[in-house]
Design an enzyme around this catalytic site. Structure first.
Site, PDB file in Angstrom:
ATOM      1  N   HIS A  72      -1.189   1.823  -7.376  1.00 17.63           N
ATOM      2  CA  HIS A  72       0.207   2.419  -7.957  1.00 17.63           C
ATOM      3  C   HIS A  72      -0.505   3.574  -8.315  1.00 17.63           C
ATOM      4  O   HIS A  72      -1.472   4.177  -8.894  1.00 17.63           O
ATOM      5  CB  HIS A  72       1.012   1.630  -8.959  1.00 17.63           C
ATOM      6  CG  HIS A  72       2.452   1.572  -9.515  1.00 17.63           C
ATOM      7  ND1 HIS A  72       2.510   2.723  -9.839  1.00 17.63           N
ATOM      8  CD2 HIS A  72       2.916   1.178  -8.448  1.00 17.63           C
ATOM      9  CE1 HIS A  72       3.804   2.700 -10.111  1.00 17.63           C
ATOM     10  NE2 HIS A  72       4.214   1.828  -9.699  1.00 17.63           N
ATOM     11  N   ASP A 111      -5.512  -3.065 -13.644  1.00 19.09           N
ATOM     12  CA  ASP A 111      -3.763  -2.635 -13.768  1.00 19.09           C
ATOM     13  C   ASP A 111      -3.553  -4.039 -13.410  1.00 19.09           C
ATOM     14  O   ASP A 111      -3.289  -4.972 -12.784  1.00 19.09           O
ATOM     15  CB  ASP A 111      -3.402  -1.631 -12.663  1.00 19.09           C
ATOM     16  CG  ASP A 111      -2.277  -1.057 -12.471  1.00 19.09           C
ATOM     17  OD1 ASP A 111      -1.780  -2.387 -13.441  1.00 19.09           O
ATOM     18  OD2 ASP A 111      -1.915  -0.632 -11.935  1.00 19.09           O
ATOM     19  N   GLN A 125       1.286  -5.489 -12.693  1.00 21.56           N
ATOM     20  CA  GLN A 125       1.716  -7.547 -11.394  1.00 21.56           C
ATOM     21  C   GLN A 125       0.780  -8.637 -11.398  1.00 21.56           C
ATOM     22  O   GLN A 125       1.628  -9.785 -11.530  1.00 21.56           O
ATOM     23  CB  GLN A 125       1.372  -7.043  -9.924  1.00 21.56           C
ATOM     24  CG  GLN A 125       2.562  -5.849  -8.987  1.00 21.56           C
ATOM     25  CD  GLN A 125       3.779  -5.722  -9.981  1.00 21.56           C
ATOM     26  OE1 GLN A 125       4.526  -7.029  -8.993  1.00 21.56           O
ATOM     27  NE2 GLN A 125       4.372  -4.812  -9.475  1.00 21.56           N
ATOM     28  N   LYS A 137       7.076  -6.406 -16.429  1.00 15.42           N
ATOM     29  CA  LYS A 137       7.174  -6.639 -15.357  1.00 15.42           C
ATOM     30  C   LYS A 137       7.316  -8.260 -15.940  1.00 15.42           C
ATOM     31  O   LYS A 137       6.734  -9.289 -15.065  1.00 15.42           O
ATOM     32  CB  LYS A 137       6.388  -6.012 -14.460  1.00 15.42           C
ATOM     33  CG  LYS A 137       7.071  -4.807 -13.774  1.00 15.42           C
ATOM     34  CD  LYS A 137       5.921  -4.632 -12.820  1.00 15.42           C
ATOM     35  CE  LYS A 137       6.005  -2.914 -12.477  1.00 15.42           C
ATOM     36  NZ  LYS A 137       7.375  -2.101 -11.454  1.00 15.42           N
ATOM     37  N   CYS A 194       5.424   3.040  -4.560  1.00 14.71           N
ATOM     38  CA  CYS A 194       4.665   3.983  -5.134  1.00 14.71           C
ATOM     39  C   CYS A 194       3.186   3.946  -4.852  1.00 14.71           C
ATOM     40  O   CYS A 194       2.397   4.033  -5.984  1.00 14.71           O
ATOM     41  CB  CYS A 194       5.195   3.554  -6.557  1.00 14.71           C
ATOM     42  SG  CYS A 194       6.592   4.176  -7.477  1.00 14.71           S
TER      43      CYS A 194
END
Ligand SMILES: Cc1ncc(COP(=O)(O)O)c(C=O)c1O
Length: 411
Positions: A125, A202, A205, A228, A368
């Site tokens: 991202h 990261d 998600q 999220k 993104c």
């Protein structure tokens, strides 16, 4: 197709899912962008403002103590949720983006020198690319991209070749927000560590889709966003190993992060306060804690299983249409919760607009991830991404609505 009974019940927990859009029930399939909020999260935020609102760590009166307790209980909850041994490793930020910027600035400034390299993957991202570009431009550092295979996976043997002596960090996503690929975080971290390279994960998600285990994975940094994971916007988490925090400069200056301020210089509070300048997002932390408790009520493994069922269902239907291009791994064990596709000769935005006429919310564009889309050779994709309240009937409606797009744009 079977929909998990507990999870189907979860729909009632989300007030917004009762909405109609263009006369149709809302089918919210844009959970990779943000998830909807259950009533318990909304109530926790309202209750904070109605009953406990106060600044933290600055008063000795009851309300101040209550607010501080709520804030620190949120830190404990975040630590437990991601398998961290010590809540002192949890820094609250505004989201994944700010967490990564914090590491790039506060850790990067102290640890990078000209000629160093950072490894990223082609599926990152923008928030795990641009912060590194900003620091690279001021410090003459090179960004190296670990390529993905045509179906959107990472080849671990290629990593070994990329890990040269000048590499000072590997930063990668646990789950791709476009391909749904699950990257083997523990294995990747082990390889990087064997060459002395720290790792940033990261988990934006991954956090709502699979168990997170920072201690087991042994990663150095991990970032995620509250919004999220069924929590509020404006709150994020940075996990950092204690020894990494010790070698970090402050991120921002202000109240709450100091020990002593003199006219020309200051000394710093211990971590995590050292990295939390200013009034922190206390109501948002209350909401985040409620969100993590909400997930635990259903069980992250159940949610993962449910989202995998939805993914399998979507991939099966997608494969039945020759005019649909599917992106990401074919093997369901290597992907979760996110399915991107294109309908031949129709722009992704046009598809999304037709779906909206039927109350179906999906994202269209580059999500993104322009480096990834350049790699895929397309400017945009249509992305459906699942949450615990979605069911197969919503996916079926989406595929039915694609006929309408074909009718309008092709025939
Ligand atoms: C993989 C990934 N990383 C980072 C982010 C950025 O998250 P935020 O905008 O909450 O900071 C996102 C958001 O879509 C994402 O999907």
């Amino acid at each position: 197709m079977h929909n998990h009974p507990l999870i189907s019940k979860a729909r009632d927990d989300f007030p917004i899912l009762k909405r109609e859009i263009n006369g149709c029930p809302l089918a919210y399939l844009d959970n990779a962008a943000t998830t909807q909020k259950p009533k318990s999260v909304i109530d926790a935020i309202v209750s904070f403002y109605e009953n406990h609102n106060c600044n933290v760590s600055r008063g000795v009166y009851t309300l101040a103590e209550e607010a501080t307790e709520i804030y620190e209980a949120g830190r404990e909850a975040a630590a437990n949720f991601i398998g961290a041994d010590d809540s002192g490793s949890i820094i609250f930020t505004r989201g994944t983006t700010e967490s990564i910027n914090l590491v790039a600035s506060a850790w990067g400034r102290k640890n990078f020198k000209a000629g160093d390299r950072i490894i990223l993957t082609e599926m990152e991202h923008h928030s795990n690319i641009v912060p590194w570009q900003l620091i690279a431009q001021t410090s003459s550092i090179e960004l190296v991209y670990w390529p993905i295979s045509p179906e959107g996976r990472l080849d671990l043997s290629e990593l070994e070749e990329l890990l040269t002596d000048s590499v000072k960090l590997l930063a990668f996503t646990a789950v791709s927000n476009v391909l749904g690929s699950i990257n083997p975080v523990g294995e990747i971290t082990k390889i990087a560590h064997s060459r002395g390279v720290p790792v940033l994960v990261d988990a934006a998600q991954a956090v709502s889709r699979m168990p997170i285990d920072v201690a087991g994975w042994n990663c150095d940094f991990l970032a995620f966003s509250g919004h999220k994971v069924y929590g509020p916007t404006g709150i994020g988490v940075l996990y950092a190993k204690k020894e990494r925090l010790e070698g970090m400069a402050p991120f921002q200056g202000g109240g709450g992060m100091i020990r002593q301020v003199e006219r020309q210089s200051s000394t710093w509070a211990e971590a995590p306060q050292k990295f939390e300048a200013g009034t922190p997002p206390v109501a948002e932390v209350a909401g985040l804690k409620a969100a993590l408790e909400y997930i635990e009520q259903y069980g992250i493994q159940e949610i993962q299983r449910h989202e995998q069922e939805l993914t399998v269902h979507s991939l099966k239907i997608l494969s039945e249409f020759p005019d649909l291009e599917i992106y990401g791994p074919k093997d369901i064990h290597n992907r979760t919760g996110v399915v991107s596709f294109n309908l031949n000769n129709i722009h992704a935005h046009d598809v999304a607009q037709v779906l909206d006429e039927r109350g179906i919310a999906v994202r269209a564009g580059h999500h993104c991830t322009q480096v990834l889309h350049e790699r895929l050779g397309v400017p945009a994709t249509v992305r459906m991404s699942f949450g615990l309240y979605n069911d197969t009937s919503e996916i079926d409606s989406l595929f039915k609505a694609l006929d309408r797009a074909r009718e309008i744009f092709l025939y």
